[in-house]
Design an enzyme around this catalytic site. Sequence first.
Site, short mmCIF file in Angstrom:
data_model
loop_
_atom_site.label_atom_id
_atom_site.label_comp_id
_atom_site.label_asym_id
_atom_site.label_seq_id
_atom_site.Cartn_x
_atom_site.Cartn_y
_atom_site.Cartn_z
CG HIS A 151 -0.45 0.01 2.55
ND1 HIS A 151 0.01 1.09 3.16
CD2 HIS A 151 -0.09 -1.09 3.28
CE1 HIS A 151 0.52 0.79 4.21
NE2 HIS A 151 0.53 -0.43 4.50
CB CYS A 167 1.62 -3.60 5.48
SG CYS A 167 -0.25 -4.28 5.67
#
Length: 192
Positions: A151, A167
């Site tokens: 992301h 992440c």
Amino acid sequence: MRRLPALFAGLACMAALSSPGLAAWDIDPFTRQPVGPSQGMVPQAAAIPRELVDFRSRYAPGTVVVSTSERRLYYVLPNGQAIRYGVGVGRPGFTWSGTKTITMKREWPDWRPPAQMLRRRPDLPRHMKGGLDNPLGARALYLGSSLYRIHGSNEPESIGQAVSSGCIRMLNDDVVDLYQRVRVGTRVVVVR
């Protein structure tokens, strides 16, 4: 004489802005277009420039390879090349490796911290609407049934660092570029 220092400062600023890879632009949340200094916004310093590199590997073109030790993401191209991006990765205790598939793509995604994160950080909001202040940034690529994503980030200083809960973070302009290149079903290989 007072104009001379201002002239040099202006020239230095223009040179920095025209150099490829030195500026990451903010993205207007309404038009979803890059916004630069001429529209009244200041560019963010890019930690690691996106670049085309030689990348001889066993991975098929179109594969995404993340090297957590290098803190780089490679989008594999034909002819032994790849696009290399700087990334932020999981901090100690939150690193992982393996193969996943992109199962979903979202522009300006909402964020709901997972239960595990809320137990560690009960001060976090339970939901954040997508936008410039959202920790997922401009785009999110969801990795299989895991809690992990590739992301964007509203913290460009975290790129090249090991600071996330697992992440893979990218500059917003880099994740927009990658988002346009990959599709649902793309293979993602994370190596240490």
